[in-house]
Enzyme design. Structure first.
Site, PDB file in Angstrom:
ATOM      1  N   TYR A 227      29.107 -21.432 -67.969  1.00 17.59           N
ATOM      2  CA  TYR A 227      30.307 -21.412 -67.131  1.00 17.59           C
ATOM      3  C   TYR A 227      29.928 -21.662 -65.674  1.00 17.59           C
ATOM      4  CZ  TYR A 227      28.784 -16.576 -66.265  1.00 17.59           C
ATOM      5  OH  TYR A 227      28.047 -15.458 -65.947  1.00 17.59           O
TER       6      TYR A 227
ATOM      7  N   TYR B  19      34.552 -14.466 -69.669  1.00 15.13           N
ATOM      8  CA  TYR B  19      34.375 -13.030 -69.901  1.00 15.13           C
ATOM      9  C   TYR B  19      35.730 -12.349 -70.081  1.00 15.13           C
ATOM     10  CZ  TYR B  19      29.482 -13.103 -68.354  1.00 15.13           C
ATOM     11  OH  TYR B  19      28.141 -13.332 -68.229  1.00 15.13           O
TER      12      TYR B  19
ATOM     13  N   HIS C 214      23.927 -17.167 -71.712  1.00 15.49           N
ATOM     14  CA  HIS C 214      23.060 -15.984 -71.569  1.00 15.49           C
ATOM     15  C   HIS C 214      23.761 -14.745 -72.092  1.00 15.49           C
ATOM     16  CE1 HIS C 214      25.538 -15.926 -67.916  1.00 15.49           C
ATOM     17  NE2 HIS C 214      25.411 -14.611 -67.970  1.00 15.49           N
TER      18      HIS C 214
ATOM     19  N   HIS D  92      23.619 -10.549 -71.397  1.00 13.03           N
ATOM     20  CA  HIS D  92      23.105  -9.449 -70.572  1.00 13.03           C
ATOM     21  C   HIS D  92      22.637  -8.315 -71.479  1.00 13.03           C
ATOM     22  CE1 HIS D  92      24.847 -10.912 -66.691  1.00 13.03           C
ATOM     23  NE2 HIS D  92      25.730 -11.474 -67.494  1.00 13.03           N
TER      24      HIS D  92
ATOM     25  N   ARG E  20      25.986 -21.381 -64.951  1.00 12.34           N
ATOM     26  CA  ARG E  20      25.082 -20.470 -65.645  1.00 12.34           C
ATOM     27  C   ARG E  20      24.731 -21.053 -67.005  1.00 12.34           C
ATOM     28  NH1 ARG E  20      23.935 -15.425 -64.959  1.00 12.34           N
ATOM     29  NH2 ARG E  20      21.937 -16.386 -65.361  1.00 12.34           N
TER      30      ARG E  20
END
Lengths: 240, 183
Positions: free
Chosen positions: A145, A106, A158, A160, A155
């Site tokens: 990640y 991120y 995905h 959000h 995870r």
């Protein structure tokens, strides 16, 4: 005029607040049951965020933070319809999205994963549904990640999503996953939802017919927001 | 009969919610028209509401994102309503809204601000309300409080400070647990 009430939220179709497999929920879940109240004009109306103009590249995460080229990764469209529980389209819904880059990192001061940042990707985007409830954004498929939960959990890929419909009571924040990802059934956050058929509602489907040939794959993901209670007149079949 | 669909399930907003909802808070450019923590209006007295969301161990929830929706100063909702969004400070956990004191939007109900809380570990957003200490009498007769104990009611009433500043702390669990609603 703020219209009829919305159906009560079916909490069995959502994760419970307390889901100890996802450790962060343990100290952040209320102990007491929610207090049920009747809706008022405040909850039946909402901010008209989806009626305001967006930036021309807000829906294009491949280009909207580009410095010297496109974002790296598997190019995809994510598209679908925003509907309500009565299967009616929800126009002018605002969808805000955020995601990791193709390496699973991120662009956020608090993310310390060792995978590299992409200088051409911020992972931030927005779009609005049209009169038929259709929405579309273009991005790169995010990478999986690791995160600390039970040691190193991973995870699944995905995105959000934050959605505003016409009423505050429809407010929803969720995550979409990608069809076929083997990490989905292993994820403690996915598994806060105890029912596999409910989890399926969060899985975007590969849609080859809607690819951009020689450019971009496509994943379809429909979003359902709470709907208003129907009057007898409205539920009567057409012509009756 | 009309087909009925299931609402899309919620998932946690996670700790990186700022990227998509409040990019300025992580040093990125904001997006056109994106809501922030300030509502400017001459329909009512200017106020600030600040506080901290506490977890069950009393620690501040530093990754919280909070949203408010309220009537204007004259009690009008719909297109006259006000929406704002704030994020907790990364160090202190403090959030802060600047807004106007809402009017009452429904007869017999005390004026209030609807507050949603999103964070890592919160699987579906929490919905609470901010009421004002000056409205004690209205609150006492408001049917929305009929089934709440005095202690539970007090979790929904902001603490007054100087000059239109209010404090509203949220406790996610424990003896001081805030009342959360299903509306």
């Amino acid at each position: 005029m703020t219209g009829p009430d919305f159906y009560r939220r079916d909490r069995s179709a959502h994760p419970p607040a307390y889901a100890p497999g996802y450790k962060s929920s343990v100290l952040r879940a209320p102990f007491r049951p929610l207090h049920s109240l009747e809706q008022t004009s405040l909850e039946r109306s909402g901010p008209a965020l989806g009626h305001a103009p967006l930036g021309p590249l807000d829906h294009d995460l491949i280009r909207n933070a580009a410095v010297d080229g496109d974002a790296l990764g598997e190019r995809i469209y994510v598209f679908g319809r925003v509907l309500d529980e009565n299967a009616r389209p929800v126009p002018n819904a605002l969808i805000e999205v955020w995601q990791a880059n193709a390496a699973g990192r991120y662009a956020h001061v608090k993310d310390g994963y060792l995978a590299p940042l992409d200088p051409n990707f911020s992972g931030c985007g927005r779009c609005v549904s049209d009169a038929e409830g259709r929405y579309l954004f273009r991005t790169i498929k995010p990478g999986p990640y690791p995160w600390p939960n039970n040691g190193s959990d991973w995870r699944p890929a995905h995105i959000h999503l934050s959605i505003f419909g016409e009423a505050f009571t429809q407010r929803l924040v969720t995550q979409l996953y990608f069809e076929g990802d083997p990490l989905i059934p292993l994820c403690p956050i996915v598994n806060t939802i105890p029912d596999a058929t409910v989890i399926e509602r969060l899985v975007a489907r590969l849609d080859m017919r809607n690819q951009e040939p020689f450019d971009c794959l496509a994943y379809r993901f429909d979003i359902v927001l709470r709907g208003r209670r129907q009057t007898h007149f409205e539920t009567r079949p057409e012509g009756a | 009969m009309r087909e009925k669909l299931f609402e899309t399930p919620s998932q946690t907003a996670g700790p990186y919610v700022h990227i998509g909802t409040a990019p300025q808070s992580i040093g990125r450019p904001g997006l056109v028209g994106q809501p922030g923590p300030v509502i400017a209006s001459d329909t009512g007295p200017a106020i600030t509401v600040e506080g901290i969301v506490h977890d069950g161990a009393g620690a501040p929830v530093r990754d919280a994102m909070l949203e408010i929706w309220q009537a204007d100063g004259a009690g009008r909702v719909g297109p006259h309503g006000f929406f704002a969004r704030a994020v907790a400070d990364f160090d202190s956990g403090l959030f802060r809204f600047q807004t106007v004191r809402p009017g009452a939007h429904a007869q017999g109900h005390a004026p209030h601000i609807a507050l949603l809380i999103f964070a890592r570990g919160i699987n579906i957003h929490l919905h609470t309300r901010i009421y004002f200490p000056e409205d004690r009498e209205l609150i006492a007769s408001d049917p929305d409080f009929a089934r709440l104990s005095p202690e539970a009611r007090d979790t929904l009433v902001a603490t007054p400070g100087e000059g239109g500043n209010y404090r509203f702390d949220v406790h996610l669990q424990g003896p001081q647990e805030t009342v959360f609603f299903d509306i």
